[in-house]
Design a protein around this motif. Structure first.
Motif, PDB file in Angstrom:
ATOM      1  N   PHE A 267      25.958  20.131  61.939  1.00 34.41           N
ATOM      2  CA  PHE A 267      24.169  20.254  61.635  1.00 34.41           C
ATOM      3  C   PHE A 267      23.709  19.352  62.398  1.00 34.41           C
ATOM      4  N   ASN A 268      22.337  19.431  62.658  1.00 29.21           N
ATOM      5  CA  ASN A 268      21.469  18.477  63.566  1.00 29.21           C
ATOM      6  C   ASN A 268      20.978  17.370  62.317  1.00 29.21           C
ATOM      7  N   LEU A 269      20.891  16.097  62.987  1.00 31.73           N
ATOM      8  CA  LEU A 269      20.299  15.005  62.353  1.00 31.73           C
ATOM      9  C   LEU A 269      18.890  15.417  62.112  1.00 31.73           C
ATOM     10  N   GLN A 273      16.564  10.945  60.142  1.00 37.49           N
ATOM     11  CA  GLN A 273      18.045  10.362  60.514  1.00 37.49           C
ATOM     12  C   GLN A 273      17.856   9.714  61.736  1.00 37.49           C
ATOM     13  N   ASP A 297      16.369   9.106  49.563  1.00 37.11           N
ATOM     14  CA  ASP A 297      16.556   9.434  48.334  1.00 37.11           C
ATOM     15  C   ASP A 297      18.115  10.256  48.428  1.00 37.11           C
ATOM     16  N   VAL A 298      18.560  10.515  47.300  1.00 35.71           N
ATOM     17  CA  VAL A 298      19.738  11.237  47.140  1.00 35.71           C
ATOM     18  C   VAL A 298      20.079  12.443  47.808  1.00 35.71           C
ATOM     19  N   GLY A 299      20.945  12.509  48.859  1.00 32.01           N
ATOM     20  CA  GLY A 299      21.088  13.652  49.551  1.00 32.01           C
ATOM     21  C   GLY A 299      20.346  13.608  50.933  1.00 32.01           C
ATOM     22  N   GLY A 301      21.041  11.811  53.205  1.00 31.43           N
ATOM     23  CA  GLY A 301      22.092  11.832  54.642  1.00 31.43           C
ATOM     24  C   GLY A 301      22.268  10.346  55.157  1.00 31.43           C
ATOM     25  N   LYS A 302      22.406   9.334  54.286  1.00 26.31           N
ATOM     26  CA  LYS A 302      22.415   7.966  54.616  1.00 26.31           C
ATOM     27  C   LYS A 302      24.036   7.768  55.194  1.00 26.31           C
ATOM     28  N   THR A 303      24.960   8.571  54.795  1.00 24.03           N
ATOM     29  CA  THR A 303      26.473   8.288  55.277  1.00 24.03           C
ATOM     30  C   THR A 303      26.451   8.386  56.606  1.00 24.03           C
ATOM     31  N   VAL A 304      25.980   9.645  57.259  1.00 24.40           N
ATOM     32  CA  VAL A 304      26.070   9.893  58.777  1.00 24.40           C
ATOM     33  C   VAL A 304      25.265   8.840  59.601  1.00 24.40           C
ATOM     34  N   PRO A 452      17.501  17.030  54.509  1.00 29.08           N
ATOM     35  CA  PRO A 452      17.775  17.867  55.293  1.00 29.08           C
ATOM     36  C   PRO A 452      17.429  19.365  55.082  1.00 29.08           C
ATOM     37  N   PRO A 453      17.119  20.099  56.124  1.00 30.79           N
ATOM     38  CA  PRO A 453      16.298  21.443  55.686  1.00 30.79           C
ATOM     39  C   PRO A 453      17.136  22.333  54.777  1.00 30.79           C
ATOM     40  N   ARG A 455      16.795  22.569  51.784  1.00 34.02           N
ATOM     41  CA  ARG A 455      17.167  22.071  50.268  1.00 34.02           C
ATOM     42  C   ARG A 455      16.004  22.661  49.535  1.00 34.02           C
ATOM     43  N   ASP A 557      29.850  17.077  46.421  1.00 28.06           N
ATOM     44  CA  ASP A 557      28.978  17.843  47.314  1.00 28.06           C
ATOM     45  C   ASP A 557      29.569  19.435  47.250  1.00 28.06           C
ATOM     46  N   ARG A 586      21.660  21.636  46.400  1.00 25.47           N
ATOM     47  CA  ARG A 586      22.274  21.461  47.978  1.00 25.47           C
ATOM     48  C   ARG A 586      22.384  22.692  48.732  1.00 25.47           C
TER      49      ARG A 586
HETATM   50  P1  ADP Z   1      23.127  10.274  50.577  1.00 27.84           P
HETATM   51  O1  ADP Z   1      22.130   9.783  51.402  1.00 27.84           O
HETATM   52  O2  ADP Z   1      23.031  10.597  49.132  1.00 27.84           O
HETATM   53  O3  ADP Z   1      24.300   9.269  50.715  1.00 27.84           O
HETATM   54  P2  ADP Z   1      25.048  11.890  51.899  1.00 27.84           P
HETATM   55  O4  ADP Z   1      25.055  11.170  53.236  1.00 27.84           O
HETATM   56  O5  ADP Z   1      25.979  11.868  50.990  1.00 27.84           O
HETATM   57  O6  ADP Z   1      23.748  11.630  51.110  1.00 27.84           O
HETATM   58  O7  ADP Z   1      24.594  13.327  52.437  1.00 27.84           O
HETATM   59  C1  ADP Z   1      24.692  14.491  51.442  1.00 27.84           C
HETATM   60  C2  ADP Z   1      25.017  15.676  52.249  1.00 27.84           C
HETATM   61  O8  ADP Z   1      24.134  16.272  53.349  1.00 27.84           O
HETATM   62  C3  ADP Z   1      26.375  15.725  52.760  1.00 27.84           C
HETATM   63  O9  ADP Z   1      27.110  16.850  52.686  1.00 27.84           O
HETATM   64  C4  ADP Z   1      26.130  15.485  54.404  1.00 27.84           C
HETATM   65  O10 ADP Z   1      27.242  15.930  55.029  1.00 27.84           O
HETATM   66  C5  ADP Z   1      24.900  16.362  54.314  1.00 27.84           C
HETATM   67  N1  ADP Z   1      23.971  16.174  55.555  1.00 27.84           N
HETATM   68  C6  ADP Z   1      23.660  14.873  55.927  1.00 27.84           C
HETATM   69  N2  ADP Z   1      22.808  15.059  56.811  1.00 27.84           N
HETATM   70  C7  ADP Z   1      22.435  16.387  57.085  1.00 27.84           C
HETATM   71  C8  ADP Z   1      21.688  17.051  58.132  1.00 27.84           C
HETATM   72  N3  ADP Z   1      20.676  16.565  58.922  1.00 27.84           N
HETATM   73  N4  ADP Z   1      21.601  18.541  57.849  1.00 27.84           N
HETATM   74  C9  ADP Z   1      22.376  18.844  56.896  1.00 27.84           C
HETATM   75  N5  ADP Z   1      23.247  18.595  56.207  1.00 27.84           N
HETATM   76  C10 ADP Z   1      23.301  17.076  56.129  1.00 27.84           C
END
Ligand code: ADP
Ligand code: MG
Length: 692
Positions: A267-269, A273, A297-299, A301-304, A452-453, A455, A557, A586
């Motif tokens: 996916f694209n950031l 992000q 917010d939850v979801g 994408g903080k982890t990336v 992310p788009p 949702r 997830d 999701r």
């Molecule tokens: P949180 O911010 O709650 O920690 P996560 O980092 O767990 O969220 O990300 C939630 C889900 O979204 C994961 O499955 C992740 O791979 C996915 N994700 C993150 N960034 C994107 C993005 N830009 N586009 C699509 N999916 C994404």
């Protein structure tokens, strides 16, 4: 004189009249060590003993001071034996009633004795009565004057009476008259002087606006709250300066590596992000230790985003530590990072309390000799024997559980040659802006304000548990359409065993009601492999309904899951509910969350659950949560003490914050000595965090 007053105010309370070693110990248990600490021990509320009310004008339900003559005192043998004392004052009469009394007491209340009493007037068996009033015998020649100010009621604990507090605080207040507490804030910052504000709140005048004081909005309270918040802000600023006094590794951005990584994500950031990643990348190249909080917010994408930072550090030759608040979350990150980083040839290890013996020793060795580039773990990471060859970046997934000092402990694991590690803190739930300004003043803040788009907002319904059958039918209908469903059981108990039991019961019932649906069960008591097995089956769609405890709150997830039932949601905080709900919505399917609450529902619970129905915005929900539960609960730091203020209250005094920040900045720049004094005055021994 002024000098000695200043000395007295910072001297031990034992220097006051009436304070022996035993009392000093009791006071110390309440955090009162120096005389000045008494000045900041402020009353909870006040009684009005400034007027004597004629008996003819007494009304039931109010507190009053009365004076009059005893007409008769006798023991009455009604439902309960009591000493009954009839009094009158020429305008009316009242009955005093004592359920506990001595013979001597009865004899002292002989007819003709004049008394002054204070107590609550109530309607009793014989008209207006006072139960167990405080009373003194009046000497007819020279009655004591009535109180000239409202009578303070202090927060207290066993063995310290209100009379004691009044005496001690009275002595402490006398030092104020001699200029014992110098003004530290610029005179223009408030309309009231510090000593005025303190005297006022310990002994307000009879006409003080009590409601305003109860609301925390009296100018005297605002004066103190302002100073306290400035002191708190200065202490965090000081912490920040100390941290940044040491250099940090310079980590140059490796575009190729970063592109290779993001290209493999699938996916694209999002723009948000990318923006936050860029902010972090810049910090990492600055040569000063990064101190950054990432909220989203939850979801979102903080982890990336954290992974991009980790990659930059690793490609620059430094080690990265990722600390999660729980084993489950650590495991989750461990799996995620493995998937992302192993293909890139990066060596990862993990370290939690469960890792023992040889395996642990091997991990420690790989961290110490630098052969492992990244470690994922829990609190176990800051144990003494954990050492790093070259720790350059610490990532804390905070989930509201670590305090400032814990964060610092991990950053101490750096080493002198390479400088202090960069710190990245991610909060799992958004924090109201005002609260972040206070609790995280030592950090820069980035916000991922975009999901992310694709949702879809989750639609939330409140249904009372008498309609449970209908909810079960709804689950059946969803399953018939091929949707997947979570059924979450909550318990107040933190105990894994009881939670597991509740989930087992619910699971058995659902299996009976819905025999055709494949149902899985997951709770904290299962072995990691069992848990992983159930989760994998759910991910693969073999399990259609997953009954779970709140263990799924973090990080599960499964995009095909589009319905969530939460039993007894009233037991959870809003932030936690929001986290749970974030497990659905999701995918591309419209999602629903049913809050299956127990009746009757209290007013606060009702407004909390309504907030969930009204909004999917974590920041909005966090604001409401703070209004309803207070900042300590929202931050989850009630126990750690970092947010315990004496006067200030973020929900009441948020409007002061811009002034607070400005004053703190000015003071820190213009007069470090005054700044230090302020911090010592308000934070006392709590300042030890700053010297870690
Ligand atoms: P949180 O911010 O709650 O920690 P996560 O980092 O767990 O969220 O990300 C939630 C889900 O979204 C994961 O499955 C992740 O791979 C996915 N994700 C993150 N960034 C994107 C993005 N830009 N586009 C699509 N999916 C994404
Ligand atoms: Mg997360």
């Amino acid at each position: 004189m002024p000098k000695s007053a200043q000395q007295l105010v910072t001297s031990p309370v034992a220097n006051l009249r009436g304070v022996g070693p035993r009392m000093a110990e009791k006071l110390a248990a309440l955090g009162i060590e120096q005389v000045q600490d008494l000045l900041f021990h402020l009353p909870l509320r006040y009684q009005d003993r400034t007027r004597i009310t004629p008996m003819g004008a007494l009304a039931a339900g109010s507190d009053a001071v009365i004076e009059g003559e005893v007409r008769l005192a006798d023991v009455s043998f009604g439902r309960r034996r009591s000493l009954v004392c009839k009094m009158q004052d020429g305008t009316g009469s009242i009955t005093l009633r004592f359920f506990h009394f001595s013979g001597a007491q009865k004899n002292n209340l002989s007819p003709g004795t004049r008394l002054r009493c204070y107590g609550e007037v109530r309607r009793g068996a014989s008209g207006l009565e006072m139960y167990h009033p405080e009373y003194t015998q009046l000497d007819s020649d020279q009655p004591d004057p009535v109180a000239t100010s409202l009578t303070p009621i202090y927060p207290t604990s066993a063995g310290l009476t209100q009379a004691t507090w009044r005496k001690l605080c009275g002595q402490a207040l006398q030092t104020l008259a001699h200029g014992a507490l110098p003004e530290l804030l610029p005179a223009t910052s408030s309309s009231m002087a510090l000593h005025e504000a303190l005297s006022y709140l310990h002994n307000p005048p009879p006409d003080a606006p009590q409601q305003l004081i109860r609301d925390g909005r009296h100018p005297a309270q605002l004066r103190l709250a302002l100073e306290e918040l400035v002191a708190h802000n200065l202490s965090l600023e000081k912490l920040r300066r100390q941290q940044r006094a040491v250099g940090a590794p310079i980590m140059n951005t490796d575009r190729t590596a970063l592109n290779e990584f993001t290209a493999g994500l699938g996916f694209n950031l999002t723009a948000a992000q990318q923006r936050v990643s860029a902010e972090i990348a810049e910090d990492l190249t600055s040569g000063l230790p990064m101190l950054r909080l990432v909220q989203g917010d939850v979801g979102s994408g903080k982890t990336v985003v954290a992974a991009c930072a980790a990659l930059q550090a690793i490609r620059s030759g430094y080690q990265v530590a990722i600390m999660a608040p729980t084993e489950i979350l650590a495991e989750q990150h461990w799996q995620g990072f493995q998937q992302w980083f192993e293909p890139l040839g990066i060596k990862l290890v993990w370290l939690t309390g469960r890792l023992k013996g040889k395996a642990r020793a091997a991990t420690l060795e790989q961290l110490a000799d630098g052969s492992a580039a990244l470690v994922v773990g829990t609190h176990a990471l800051f144990q003494q024997d954990v050492a790093f060859a070259g720790l350059g970046l610490v990532i804390v997934d905070e989930q509201h559980r670590f305090g400032v000092h814990q964060r610092l402990l991990l950053s101490e694991k750096g080493n002198a040659q390479i400088g202090r590690p960069h710190q990245l803190v991610m909060t799992a739930t958004p924090i109201p802006r005002t609260l972040a300004m206070v609790a995280y003043a030592d950090l820069d803040c980035s916000i991922i304000d975009e999901l992310p788009p694709g949702r879809q907002p989750v639609q939330t319904l409140l249904i009372d548990s008498s309609r449970r059958d209908q909810v079960v039918e709804r689950v059946a209908a969803a399953a018939a359409q091929g949707r997947q469903v979570y059924w979450v059981c909550t318990l107040i108990e933190e105990s894994d065993a009881l939670q597991a039991q509740a989930a087992e019961v619910a699971c058995a019932e659902l299996r009976e009601a819905l025999p055709e649906i494949p149902i899985g069960l997951v709770h904290g008591r299962l072995k990691p492999a069992e848990k992983a097995g159930v989760m994998a089956a759910f991910k693969a769609g073999q399990v259609q309904l997953l009954v779970a405890t709140t263990v799924i709150e973090v990080g599960v997830d499964v995009p095909n899951a589009s319905l969530m039932i939460i039993e007894n949601p009233e037991r959870l905080g809003l932030a936690q509910l929001h986290q749970l709900r974030g497990r659905v919505g999701r995918g591309t399917e419209a999602s629903h969350c049913v809050l299956l609450y127990q009746t009757p529902l209290g007013k606060t619970s009702k407004s909390r659950l309504s907030a969930m129905r009204e909004s999917n915005d974590g920041f909005y929900i966090a604001e409401r949560d703070m209004e309803l539960r207070g900042p300590g609960e929202v931050l989850g730091t009630r126990q750690t003490g970092i947010m315990e203020f004496r006067v200030a209250d973020i929900s009441l005094h948020a409007d002061l914050l811009p002034t607070v920040q400005q004053l703190a900045r000015e003071l820190a720049e213009s007069d470090a000595r005054v700044a230090d004094q302020l911090v010592r005055r308000w934070l006392g021994s709590a300042e030890r965090f700053a010297s870690v």
